[in-house]
Design a protein around this motif. Structure first.
Motif, PDB file in Angstrom:
ATOM      1  N   GLY A  63       0.788  -1.219   0.000  1.00 23.76           N
ATOM      2  CA  GLY A  63       0.000   0.000   0.000  1.00 23.76           C
ATOM      3  C   GLY A  63       0.825   1.277   0.000  1.00 23.76           C
ATOM      4  O   GLY A  63       0.293   2.352  -0.264  1.00 23.76           O
ATOM      5  N   GLU A  64       2.120   1.183   0.296  1.00 23.35           N
ATOM      6  CA  GLU A  64       2.972   2.372   0.251  1.00 23.35           C
ATOM      7  C   GLU A  64       3.203   2.797  -1.199  1.00 23.35           C
ATOM      8  O   GLU A  64       3.278   1.965  -2.093  1.00 23.35           O
ATOM      9  N   ILE A  65       3.324   4.084  -1.405  1.00 22.46           N
ATOM     10  CA  ILE A  65       3.641   4.590  -2.730  1.00 22.46           C
ATOM     11  C   ILE A  65       5.137   4.420  -2.938  1.00 22.46           C
ATOM     12  O   ILE A  65       5.946   4.896  -2.145  1.00 22.46           O
ATOM     13  N   GLY A  66       5.509   3.720  -4.002  1.00 19.25           N
ATOM     14  CA  GLY A  66       6.911   3.463  -4.278  1.00 19.25           C
ATOM     15  C   GLY A  66       7.526   4.548  -5.143  1.00 19.25           C
ATOM     16  O   GLY A  66       6.879   5.102  -6.014  1.00 19.25           O
ATOM     17  N   ASP A  67       8.792   4.848  -4.895  1.00 22.57           N
ATOM     18  CA  ASP A  67       9.487   5.844  -5.700  1.00 22.57           C
ATOM     19  C   ASP A  67      10.884   5.378  -6.111  1.00 22.57           C
ATOM     20  O   ASP A  67      11.703   6.166  -6.563  1.00 22.57           O
ATOM     21  N   CYS A  68      11.158   4.083  -5.946  1.00 23.85           N
ATOM     22  CA  CYS A  68      12.470   3.590  -6.339  1.00 23.85           C
ATOM     23  C   CYS A  68      12.410   2.090  -6.643  1.00 23.85           C
ATOM     24  O   CYS A  68      11.414   1.429  -6.362  1.00 23.85           O
TER      25      CYS A  68
END
Length: 101
Positions: A63-68
């Motif tokens: 559920g976390e927004i990923g950025d990498c």
């Protein structure tokens, strides 16, 4: 840690070359990066940063927004579908990748 202090004394160019040397085979052995030009490989590696995780550390949560994106250089990770970490649905190791592309 002695090795880190030695690495810190290297020029930025030498640090970059060392990073490319360490990561190149791992990156090129991943299906995701097959067939890309060598110059692009160098640019991708130069953009990477090292992160070290200990056993039991949570890298990302559902559920976390990923950025990498993560590239496993050594060791392995397990993917759990519950907060209690009882149900493992996948294990990954070097040279696998996971995260956002």
């Amino acid at each position: 840690f002695q090795a880190q202090s030695i690495l810190d004394q290297l020029s930025m160019n030498l640090q970059g070359e060392l990073r490319v040397f360490r990561m190149r085979d791992t990156l090129l052995s991943s299906d995701l990066f097959q067939g890309i030009p060598h110059r692009l490989t160098f640019l991708l590696i130069s953009m990477c940063s090292d992160q070290v995780f200990s056993p039991g550390d949570v890298v990302v949560r559902k559920g976390e927004i990923g950025d990498c994106m993560y590239i496993i250089l050594r060791g392995c990770v397990a993917v759990y579908i519950d907060e209690e970490m009882n149900t493992c649905v996948r294990r990954m190791g070097s040279p696998m990748c996971f995260g956002e592309i």
